[in-house]
Enzyme design. Sequence first.
Site, PDB file in Angstrom:
ATOM      1  N   ASP A  12       0.803  -1.219   0.000  1.00  0.00           N
ATOM      2  CA  ASP A  12       0.000   0.000   0.000  1.00  0.00           C
ATOM      3  C   ASP A  12       0.838   1.273   0.000  1.00  0.00           C
ATOM      4  O   ASP A  12       0.425   2.303   0.539  1.00  0.00           O
ATOM      5  CB  ASP A  12      -0.969   0.010   1.200  1.00  0.00           C
ATOM      6  CG  ASP A  12      -1.821  -1.240   1.239  1.00  0.00           C
ATOM      7  OD1 ASP A  12      -2.227  -1.705   0.157  1.00  0.00           O
ATOM      8  OD2 ASP A  12      -2.062  -1.767   2.339  1.00  0.00           O
ATOM      9  N   LYS A  15       1.639   2.166  -5.077  1.00  0.00           N
ATOM     10  CA  LYS A  15       2.135   1.627  -6.347  1.00  0.00           C
ATOM     11  C   LYS A  15       1.167   1.962  -7.486  1.00  0.00           C
ATOM     12  O   LYS A  15       1.583   2.320  -8.582  1.00  0.00           O
ATOM     13  CB  LYS A  15       2.314   0.100  -6.238  1.00  0.00           C
ATOM     14  CG  LYS A  15       3.327  -0.305  -5.178  1.00  0.00           C
ATOM     15  CD  LYS A  15       3.418  -1.810  -5.005  1.00  0.00           C
ATOM     16  CE  LYS A  15       2.207  -2.445  -4.340  1.00  0.00           C
ATOM     17  NZ  LYS A  15       2.033  -2.093  -2.912  1.00  0.00           N
ATOM     18  N   GLY A  39      -4.689  -4.361  -3.762  1.00  0.00           N
ATOM     19  CA  GLY A  39      -5.693  -3.312  -3.969  1.00  0.00           C
ATOM     20  C   GLY A  39      -4.933  -2.055  -4.339  1.00  0.00           C
ATOM     21  O   GLY A  39      -4.252  -1.483  -3.497  1.00  0.00           O
ATOM     22  N   HIS A  40      -4.958  -1.690  -5.599  1.00  0.00           N
ATOM     23  CA  HIS A  40      -4.198  -0.534  -6.071  1.00  0.00           C
ATOM     24  C   HIS A  40      -5.179   0.567  -6.471  1.00  0.00           C
ATOM     25  O   HIS A  40      -5.936   0.414  -7.422  1.00  0.00           O
ATOM     26  CB  HIS A  40      -3.299  -0.928  -7.242  1.00  0.00           C
ATOM     27  CG  HIS A  40      -2.256  -1.960  -6.877  1.00  0.00           C
ATOM     28  ND1 HIS A  40      -1.375  -2.497  -7.769  1.00  0.00           N
ATOM     29  CD2 HIS A  40      -1.959  -2.534  -5.685  1.00  0.00           C
ATOM     30  CE1 HIS A  40      -0.581  -3.361  -7.147  1.00  0.00           C
ATOM     31  NE2 HIS A  40      -0.934  -3.402  -5.880  1.00  0.00           N
ATOM     32  N   GLN A 223       1.723  -6.364  -3.463  1.00  0.00           N
ATOM     33  CA  GLN A 223       2.290  -6.569  -2.121  1.00  0.00           C
ATOM     34  C   GLN A 223       3.617  -5.796  -2.042  1.00  0.00           C
ATOM     35  O   GLN A 223       3.718  -4.744  -2.660  1.00  0.00           O
ATOM     36  CB  GLN A 223       2.468  -8.053  -1.786  1.00  0.00           C
ATOM     37  CG  GLN A 223       1.156  -8.785  -1.557  1.00  0.00           C
ATOM     38  CD  GLN A 223       0.438  -9.143  -2.853  1.00  0.00           C
ATOM     39  OE1 GLN A 223       0.989  -9.786  -3.716  1.00  0.00           O
ATOM     40  NE2 GLN A 223      -0.807  -8.746  -2.991  1.00  0.00           N
TER      41      GLN A 223
HETATM   42  P1  GDP Z   1      -0.863   0.306  -3.473  1.00  0.00           P
HETATM   43  O1  GDP Z   1      -1.431  -0.965  -2.989  1.00  0.00           O
HETATM   44  O2  GDP Z   1       0.619   0.401  -3.259  1.00  0.00           O
HETATM   45  O3  GDP Z   1      -1.241   0.653  -4.886  1.00  0.00           O
HETATM   46  O4  GDP Z   1      -1.476   1.451  -2.551  1.00  0.00           O
HETATM   47  P2  GDP Z   1      -3.049   1.615  -2.180  1.00  0.00           P
HETATM   48  O5  GDP Z   1      -3.733   2.153  -3.379  1.00  0.00           O
HETATM   49  O6  GDP Z   1      -3.564   0.386  -1.555  1.00  0.00           O
HETATM   50  O7  GDP Z   1      -2.949   2.677  -1.017  1.00  0.00           O
HETATM   51  C1  GDP Z   1      -2.382   3.934  -1.211  1.00  0.00           C
HETATM   52  C2  GDP Z   1      -3.435   5.001  -0.905  1.00  0.00           C
HETATM   53  O8  GDP Z   1      -2.807   6.269  -0.824  1.00  0.00           O
HETATM   54  C3  GDP Z   1      -4.469   5.150  -2.010  1.00  0.00           C
HETATM   55  O9  GDP Z   1      -5.685   5.525  -1.435  1.00  0.00           O
HETATM   56  C4  GDP Z   1      -3.889   6.264  -2.879  1.00  0.00           C
HETATM   57  O10 GDP Z   1      -4.868   6.966  -3.589  1.00  0.00           O
HETATM   58  C5  GDP Z   1      -3.299   7.139  -1.832  1.00  0.00           C
HETATM   59  N1  GDP Z   1      -2.125   7.924  -2.248  1.00  0.00           N
HETATM   60  C6  GDP Z   1      -1.116   7.573  -3.106  1.00  0.00           C
HETATM   61  N2  GDP Z   1      -0.183   8.552  -3.140  1.00  0.00           N
HETATM   62  C7  GDP Z   1      -0.598   9.510  -2.283  1.00  0.00           C
HETATM   63  C8  GDP Z   1      -0.038  10.754  -1.852  1.00  0.00           C
HETATM   64  O11 GDP Z   1       1.039  11.162  -2.258  1.00  0.00           O
HETATM   65  N3  GDP Z   1      -0.749  11.464  -0.938  1.00  0.00           N
HETATM   66  C9  GDP Z   1      -1.935  11.038  -0.440  1.00  0.00           C
HETATM   67  N4  GDP Z   1      -2.558  11.796   0.435  1.00  0.00           N
HETATM   68  N5  GDP Z   1      -2.494   9.870  -0.822  1.00  0.00           N
HETATM   69  C10 GDP Z   1      -1.827   9.121  -1.719  1.00  0.00           C
HETATM   70  P1  IMO Z   2      -0.982  -4.237  -2.231  1.00  0.00           P
HETATM   71  O1  IMO Z   2      -0.564  -4.756  -3.588  1.00  0.00           O
HETATM   72  C1  IMO Z   2      -0.924  -4.812   2.086  1.00  0.00           C
HETATM   73  C2  IMO Z   2      -0.939  -8.944   3.517  1.00  0.00           C
HETATM   74  C3  IMO Z   2      -2.147  -9.426   4.291  1.00  0.00           C
HETATM   75  C4  IMO Z   2      -1.499 -10.420   5.220  1.00  0.00           C
HETATM   76  C5  IMO Z   2      -0.410 -11.043   4.355  1.00  0.00           C
HETATM   77  C6  IMO Z   2      -0.796 -12.362   3.715  1.00  0.00           C
HETATM   78  O2  IMO Z   2      -2.273  -3.507  -2.251  1.00  0.00           O
HETATM   79  O3  IMO Z   2       0.138  -3.489  -1.602  1.00  0.00           O
HETATM   80  P2  IMO Z   2      -2.416 -13.043   1.728  1.00  0.00           P
HETATM   81  O4  IMO Z   2      -3.881 -12.861   1.557  1.00  0.00           O
HETATM   82  O5  IMO Z   2      -1.593 -12.418   0.645  1.00  0.00           O
HETATM   83  O6  IMO Z   2      -2.028 -14.471   1.973  1.00  0.00           O
HETATM   84  O7  IMO Z   2      -2.062 -12.264   3.101  1.00  0.00           O
HETATM   85  O8  IMO Z   2      -0.129 -10.101   3.339  1.00  0.00           O
HETATM   86  N1  IMO Z   2      -1.215  -8.373   2.193  1.00  0.00           N
HETATM   87  C7  IMO Z   2      -1.155  -7.067   1.901  1.00  0.00           C
HETATM   88  N2  IMO Z   2      -0.948  -6.012   2.698  1.00  0.00           N
HETATM   89  N3  IMO Z   2      -1.077  -4.634   0.761  1.00  0.00           N
HETATM   90  C8  IMO Z   2      -1.264  -5.693  -0.061  1.00  0.00           C
HETATM   91  O9  IMO Z   2      -1.292  -5.578  -1.406  1.00  0.00           O
HETATM   92  C9  IMO Z   2      -1.350  -6.987   0.511  1.00  0.00           C
HETATM   93  N4  IMO Z   2      -1.558  -8.218   0.020  1.00  0.00           N
HETATM   94  C10 IMO Z   2      -1.459  -9.064   1.047  1.00  0.00           C
HETATM   95  O10 IMO Z   2      -2.775  -8.380   4.972  1.00  0.00           O
HETATM   96  O11 IMO Z   2      -0.875  -9.744   6.284  1.00  0.00           O
HETATM   97 MG    MG Z   3      -2.974  -1.635  -1.729  1.00  0.00          MG
END
Ligand code: GDP
Ligand code: IMO
Ligand code: MG
Length: 436
Positions: A12, A15, A39-40, A223
């Site tokens: 998270d 990416k 979850g991106h 991840q």
């Molecule tokens: P990922 O799994 O690495 O793609 O990250 P996620 O999308 O799960 O979580 C990142 C969260 O931060 C999302 O809600 C993005 O929209 C948000 N985000 C990304 N870059 C920034 C930033 O520079 N500032 C803020 N405030 N939010 C951001």
């Molecule tokens: P993105 O791509 C954050 C974590 C789960 C758990 C562990 C194993 O959005 O960054 P799994 O279901 O993969 O066997 O769970 O990995 N986990 C993540 N945490 N971001 C993710 O993906 C994750 N995908 C799995 O919470 O601790």
């Molecule tokens: Mg994510």
Amino acid sequence: MIIVIIGAQWGDEGKGKVVDLLADRFDVIARYQGGHNAGHSVYVGERAFVLRLLPSGIIHPDKVCVLGNGMVIEPKAFFEEIDQIAEQGVEVSPERLKVSSRAHLIMPYHKALDHTSEERLGNEKIGTTLRGIGPAYEDKAGRRGIRVADALSPELLKLRVERNLEEANRIIALFGNQPLRSDEILEEMTPLIERLRPFVTETSHFFAEAKKANKKILLEGAQATLLDVDHGTYPYVTSSNPTAGGASVGAGIPPHHISGVLGIVRTYATRVGEGPFPTEMLDAEEGIAHLIRERGNEYGSVTKRPRRCGWFDAVSTRYAAELNGFDSIALTKLDVLDELDEIKVCVGYDINGGTTNTMPAASSDLRQIKPVYETLPGWKSDTVGTTDFAKLPENAQRYVNFLSERVGVEIGLISTGPERDQTIIINASTMDGWFS
Ligand code: GDP
Ligand code: IMO
Ligand code: MG
């Protein structure tokens, strides 16, 4: 040119935002591991997308996207996502979405086994996403998994499902859960597999041809490094290899064809699920954690679980930089720290009285360490949407430079908000050519 994007922490990091931002500079965007545990989030004007299985490049209508052989794919989730983004105005056809014939399928019993395994672990559970990811990779390593290519043959699919379910049901029943029925699974799967058929491709050949035609390829890790099954905080990890080496295996691309690795690093750390987290903000700092969680929207993109929040950990991030060979870093979420008076950075681990700046292999050791912090002054002003490094408050510049120095990698890009244009692109020399 082939570039890999990898999260440096526990996921998270942002990416999705960075991939979406850079997608315009590439022809092909591909995932190489994981499944719908990811979850991106991507924001484009009024539209908010959460990509789970599909590469974040999919919302660019002229890009080709690939789901590599290293992935585990749940057919239902795959089509739900395609239908969801179609509702949001993004059409996906087999011409621009390729699914590896060698990827493994997540079956309904994998999900049931994920539940069972977590129940069985009790207090020591991993805190998985319960999507069946781990059990699907177990079947892959156990050489009984069902690959996309196998599932295309109805006879083979039936044979494998019946055989695997017999074993899975024994475990499921042992924990008092409802056994599954193979006829119901096949009834559900058959039309989904038929719908999947036109997307199925020999994707490593596709990549080889793309490379020959001088296409630019972006590999999107899901991840992150500290969740890697080999290099992460085992056993509190996912079951795949998000790290750079995994990109070669999981996409089916020779390692020496990969031209560079971009690390995605957040200005602080979060973790979802269980497992050691040395810099976690505990009770005494719950107020700061709360502020970060709210400002940074630190709730799972898919599961909505609140993310555990902590200070930046330069020890584990430097480990990630070394392990993946980061050529540059995209530093995200600078704006989230805008209101803090002071910001702590973990620069060493105190383990039994001695200080180390290497990453312990055992999670039990990682639980024991005490972080050694340096405290930097906050900037107490609004950086949301800043696009010019020189316009950042002096203390924000100092914080960014401090992180770069401690991690030992140049920062090429800074994100100051979730939107595409809320970004500072720094002309670091390592980025030359990647983003032109
Ligand atoms: P990922 O799994 O690495 O793609 O990250 P996620 O999308 O799960 O979580 C990142 C969260 O931060 C999302 O809600 C993005 O929209 C948000 N985000 C990304 N870059 C920034 C930033 O520079 N500032 C803020 N405030 N939010 C951001
Ligand atoms: P993105 O791509 C954050 C974590 C789960 C758990 C562990 C194993 O959005 O960054 P799994 O279901 O993969 O066997 O769970 O990995 N986990 C993540 N945490 N971001 C993710 O993906 C994750 N995908 C799995 O919470 O601790
Ligand atoms: Mg994510």
